[in-house]
Design a protein around this motif. Sequence first.
Motif, PDB file in Angstrom:
ATOM      1  N   LEU A 261      75.677 -52.165-124.612  1.00  0.00           N
ATOM      2  CA  LEU A 261      76.102 -53.564-124.455  1.00  0.00           C
ATOM      3  C   LEU A 261      75.525 -54.095-123.156  1.00  0.00           C
ATOM      4  O   LEU A 261      75.526 -53.390-122.143  1.00  0.00           O
ATOM      5  N   VAL A 262      75.029 -55.319-123.193  1.00  0.00           N
ATOM      6  CA  VAL A 262      74.572 -55.949-121.947  1.00  0.00           C
ATOM      7  C   VAL A 262      75.805 -56.502-121.227  1.00  0.00           C
ATOM      8  O   VAL A 262      76.643 -57.178-121.835  1.00  0.00           O
ATOM      9  N   HIS A 263      75.908 -56.132-119.945  1.00  0.00           N
ATOM     10  CA  HIS A 263      77.065 -56.518-119.125  1.00  0.00           C
ATOM     11  C   HIS A 263      76.513 -56.904-117.749  1.00  0.00           C
ATOM     12  O   HIS A 263      76.253 -56.047-116.906  1.00  0.00           O
ATOM     13  N   PRO A 264      76.245 -58.201-117.554  1.00  0.00           N
ATOM     14  CA  PRO A 264      75.488 -58.642-116.375  1.00  0.00           C
ATOM     15  C   PRO A 264      76.091 -58.232-115.031  1.00  0.00           C
ATOM     16  O   PRO A 264      75.364 -58.078-114.055  1.00  0.00           O
ATOM     17  N   GLN A 265      77.411 -58.041-114.936  1.00  0.00           N
ATOM     18  CA  GLN A 265      78.020 -57.763-113.626  1.00  0.00           C
ATOM     19  C   GLN A 265      77.892 -56.301-113.180  1.00  0.00           C
ATOM     20  O   GLN A 265      78.182 -55.988-112.016  1.00  0.00           O
ATOM     21  N   SER A 266      77.525 -55.374-114.070  1.00  0.00           N
ATOM     22  CA  SER A 266      77.421 -53.939-113.733  1.00  0.00           C
ATOM     23  C   SER A 266      78.689 -53.401-113.055  1.00  0.00           C
ATOM     24  O   SER A 266      78.633 -52.682-112.065  1.00  0.00           O
TER      25      SER A 266
END
Length: 412
Positions: A261-266
């Motif tokens: 899943l892409v999760h921009p905040q890491s």
Amino acid sequence: MNALAATRSAFEVTELEPVLARSVTVLGSTGSIGVSTLDVVSHARKAYGEHVMPVEAITAQGRVDDLIKQAREIKPKLAVIGDDKLYAQLKDGLAGTGIEVAAGRKAVIEAAARPSSTVMVAIMGAAALEPALAAVARSATVALANKECIVAAGGVFHKALSASTAAVIPVDSEHNAVFQVLNGEGAHEVEKVILTASGGPFRDKTLEEMAIATVEQAVAHPNWSMGAKISVDSATLMNKGLELIEAHFLFALPPEKLDVLVHPQSIVHCLVSYEDGTTLAHLSAPDMRTPIAHALAWPRRISSPSRRLDLAAVGQLNFRKPDHERFRCLGLAMEAMRVGKLAPTILNAANEIAVDAFLNRRIGFLDIPRVVETTLSESPEANTAADTLDGVLAADARARERAGEICRRVVN
Ligand code: NDP
Ligand code: MG
């Protein structure tokens, strides 16, 4: 400090003594992970006493001045430079310190074989494979940051592990997170393991923008400060593909139980879903010193200088599916994972060559997936078993040669 606090901290130090007395070897000490590892060691020495975490050996490849500086500060027994032309410089730089010096590829492997409790494997690329295997062979605790060696030789690595009592503690943040969530339990009741990806610097860029992306843009990661190669891998999402293969081997998870899943905040590093509908997540600020400290102290925990998580400041956590059209490397890695055998070895070798060619401005950013895909399609041996080290090394060398030719073809 009041009496109660003093008693408690004395108690904590006694409890932690076996962990703090462990000696450490850092392979790739001058890189991003290596520097962070030495920072965790220095912090522990300030927090618990100068005698803790004695360092057996540190190794680097080309940055000899950095290695000399590190050796003077951290006081290992041995400092090794991979490039043997730099031996005299290392020897001069450490003259009078009592620190042993050595140079060359063999000396790096020998450093891993020296008797330390923990070996941090922070060399970049498949070059880490033989040093990592040397640490496994003597049953060390292997803190594994490097992913390429598992991708290139997962089967060989497994065989070596089962012939020893070595423990592998993953340092790669997502795998360290999965390791912590699973907490020693088997993965059989697990329905799905999801690794998160920041999406890298080109997360919201168009294919047209990516086609003309520069090296500077590709290595400017929004959340993590990392070495050049892994930064480019993050920009292509090959990093996440390599990490799926890494998780497949490390946790014996079949490809269908792994996803991204892409999760921009890491902030969330993994999600593990179980058969009963429970999903457990692991959260921390994006700072590699946290998984490094965890791996060095496992199964205990030590103080780390890493950034702390402030969810109120972060505000929101977002998730979305990756875009396979713009980030073809992810699909190529998933396919190589499904094929197994020598396909991941060839994928990894071709990617290392393509990323190097991109970093040296010989090919464009979108040529990276082209080179990897063409190398795989021109490598019939991808379908051959990958069960011996010699077989893997030979396939790796052939794939590098082929990928080099394809890079030249791509620009002509
Ligand atoms: P860097 O490029 O910053 O550092 C690599 C280190 O390996 C340097 O010390 C370098 O020496 C040494 N090295 C390079 N080539 C060789 C070689 N052929 N033989 C021996 N040593 C060599 O990389 P990173 O620290 O970013 O990454 C290291 C590994 O950890 C990679 O596998 C990466 O995928 C993984 N990783 C990194 C993360 C990060 O945040 N950086 C996160 C998760 C995983 P010198 O500099 O002296 O030339
Ligand atoms: Mg990672």
